[in-house]
Design a protein around this motif. Structure first.
Motif, PDB file in Angstrom:
ATOM      1  N   PHE A  71      17.594  -2.067  26.596  1.00  0.00           N
ATOM      2  CA  PHE A  71      17.393  -3.223  27.469  1.00  0.00           C
ATOM      3  C   PHE A  71      16.004  -3.193  28.107  1.00  0.00           C
ATOM      4  O   PHE A  71      15.324  -4.214  28.185  1.00  0.00           O
ATOM      5  N   ASP A  72      15.583  -2.009  28.557  1.00  0.00           N
ATOM      6  CA  ASP A  72      14.240  -1.877  29.140  1.00  0.00           C
ATOM      7  C   ASP A  72      13.164  -2.243  28.120  1.00  0.00           C
ATOM      8  O   ASP A  72      12.173  -2.922  28.447  1.00  0.00           O
ATOM      9  N   ARG A  73      13.340  -1.771  26.889  1.00  0.00           N
ATOM     10  CA  ARG A  73      12.341  -2.052  25.858  1.00  0.00           C
ATOM     11  C   ARG A  73      12.288  -3.548  25.529  1.00  0.00           C
ATOM     12  O   ARG A  73      11.206  -4.108  25.298  1.00  0.00           O
ATOM     13  N   ILE A  74      13.448  -4.206  25.520  1.00  0.00           N
ATOM     14  CA  ILE A  74      13.467  -5.652  25.283  1.00  0.00           C
ATOM     15  C   ILE A  74      12.760  -6.378  26.424  1.00  0.00           C
ATOM     16  O   ILE A  74      12.040  -7.368  26.207  1.00  0.00           O
ATOM     17  N   LYS A  75      12.932  -5.887  27.658  1.00  0.00           N
ATOM     18  CA  LYS A  75      12.220  -6.480  28.802  1.00  0.00           C
ATOM     19  C   LYS A  75      10.718  -6.447  28.572  1.00  0.00           C
ATOM     20  O   LYS A  75      10.004  -7.414  28.878  1.00  0.00           O
ATOM     21  N   VAL A  76      10.223  -5.325  28.027  1.00  0.00           N
ATOM     22  CA  VAL A  76       8.786  -5.205  27.771  1.00  0.00           C
ATOM     23  C   VAL A  76       8.348  -6.253  26.749  1.00  0.00           C
ATOM     24  O   VAL A  76       7.322  -6.921  26.923  1.00  0.00           O
TER      25      VAL A  76
END
Length: 462
Positions: free
Chosen positions: A235-240
């Motif tokens: 999820f964090d990587r998708i936010k980026v």
């Protein structure tokens, strides 16, 4: 199994994808180089006689749809078609679309404008299936953590720009000699070459890559019969990806003035004479790919020379914004040279400077972004996230056309200077939040932990 034969330290499948994309981009940019000029040319010369505003409005809508449909194409490929089948269907639709634009409307028994819109529609639909999947397949050639991936995208990106370089020169020359329809024929031939290469060589050069939909491969990898929820790291990587995508909107909204407002400015207000020869306006569309091909290796070596001081992806994006601003300062210089007199023709050097700085910005943003998406996106969402990345380009292209179409009301000075200021502010914001974005990547930026030898191996093939 993937064919493991290597060329220049990379799987040979990379060079098939490189060539497939080269000719597809030739087709796209050949058509783009002449679209606005064809729309605004007098009907007596074979054009459609549209106003500049109407032509730029259509240009923005068309290029916007070209970049939004990869969301649909990515979803279909991930869940149903697979990447390779999507590329073949998309390529066929685009070839038919180019030849539809080239064909006299009466030959297919429909009204001229219906034929024109049908051709654009086929190009948009085909591009949606083709664009996200060819880029995702480049990433699939490499295992997770393979430090050759960024170098692979540099090679791939040079292929894109070789196609674009050829496109402007060929489209400009062919249309000058044989008329607008001949330009669309040339674009169609380029798409056919791309399609034939993929049809004849994919099985032996790519093996099974792209044949099985990504969602099915993800379930096989996790040994699960159902789709699993995203982890916090995913999820964090998708936010980026999504945050970085927002900044690409600003960049491409400025950059894409090249095919619209800057194209018109080249045609109407630039002194294109060298002796007794007048350079076709479409040729200037080849400046960007020329600079890409010549500057990409130089910039790759420069990143290596920086060693531990090499900037992370958000900082490179910020540099892209600052270079975009410098390019539009060159266009401000061109407007100042006119001094309010639209009959004055400005120096070509302003345009050359603008394309030079815009290209430096593109090299700091576009191949870095493509590589980043393949690093950060979960396997089952790979093509969809690539489609989302291009979807932000769709918004940017629409904004570019909308802004450019108001040149009559706002004036070129207001538009060029406004883009420069917006880009500068965006770059400053990126610099402020760069460290937080890198934290959310959870180590996906390979160069953070890579040794100097690995960095050298990564960049050297490009």
């Amino acid at each position: 199994m993937q064919n493991q034969q290597q060329y220049f330290g990379h799987p040979r499948g990379l060079f098939l994808l490189f060539s497939t994309e080269l000719w597809e981009r030739f087709s796209y940019y050949a058509m783009r180089a002449i679209l606005v000029l064809y729309l605004t040319d007098a009907t007596i010369n074979g054009g459609l006689g549209w106003s500049t505003k109407d032509a730029l409005d259509l240009y923005g809508t068309y290029t916007g749809l070209v970049y939004i449909t990869p969301l649909i194409g990515g979803y279909l490929a991930d869940n149903y078609l697979g990447q390779r089948r999507s590329i073949l269907i998309g390529g066929a639709l685009m070839a038919i679309g180019q030849f539809t634009l080239a064909m006299p409307a009466e030959a297919i028994g429909i009204a001229p404008m219906h034929s024109f819109y049908l051709g654009l529609g086929l190009l948009i639909a085909g591009n949606g299936l083709f664009k996200p999947n060819i880029s995702t397949m480049v990433g699939d050639l490499y295992q997770e953590g393979d430090n050759r991936r960024d170098g692979a995208f540099t090679i791939f990106y040079m292929g894109i720009n070789i196609g674009a370089l050829l496109a402007g020169v060929v489209a400009g020359s062919v249309t000058n000699s044989f008329g607008w329809k001949a330009g669309f024929v040339a674009a169609g031939i380029g798409m056919l070459i791309s399609l034939v290469m993929q049809m004849t060589l994919a099985q032996s050069w790519l093996g099974n890559i792209g044949k099985v939909p990504a969602a099915k491969r993800a379930m096989e990898k996790t040994k699960s019969q159902t789709k699993q929820p995203l982890t916090k790291e995913e999820f964090d990587r998708i936010k980026v990806i999504l945050i970085m995508s927002l900044f690409t909107i600003v960049f491409w909204a400025g950059f894409e003035q090249a095919g619209g407002l800057m194209n018109i400015y080249t045609q109407q207000y630039t002194d294109r004479m060298i002796g007794s020869f007048e350079i076709p306006a479409a040729w200037f569309q080849s400046l960007n790919p020329f600079f890409i091909i010549t500057l990409a290796p130089v910039l790759a070596v420069f990143w290596v020379k920086l060693g531990k001081r090499e900037p992370n992806s958000p900082v490179k994006f910020a540099l892209a914004m600052f270079f975009l601003a410098l390019g539009f300062l060159c266009m401000v210089g061109a407007v100042l040279e006119q001094g309010g007199d639209t009959s004055v023709k400005t120096s070509m050097l302003w345009l050359v400077g603008a394309f030079f700085f815009h290209t430096l910005g593109e090299l700091c943003l576009s191949p870095i972004g493509l590589s980043l998406v393949t690093k950060l996106a979960p396997l089952r969402l790979a093509s969809l996230m690539m489609g989302a990345w291009f979807g932000c380009n769709a918004i940017a292209n629409y904004v570019a056309g909308y802004v450019g179409s108001h040149v009559g009301e706002l004036g070129a000075m207001a538009i060029f200077s406004g883009i420069a200021v917006t880009a500068t502010v965006s770059g400053a914001i990126l610099l402020l939040f760069a460290n937080k974005l890198v934290f959310w990547m959870h180590g996906a930026e390979g160069y953070v932990e890579a040794s100097s030898e690995e960095k050298q191996a990564e960049v050297q093939p490009a």
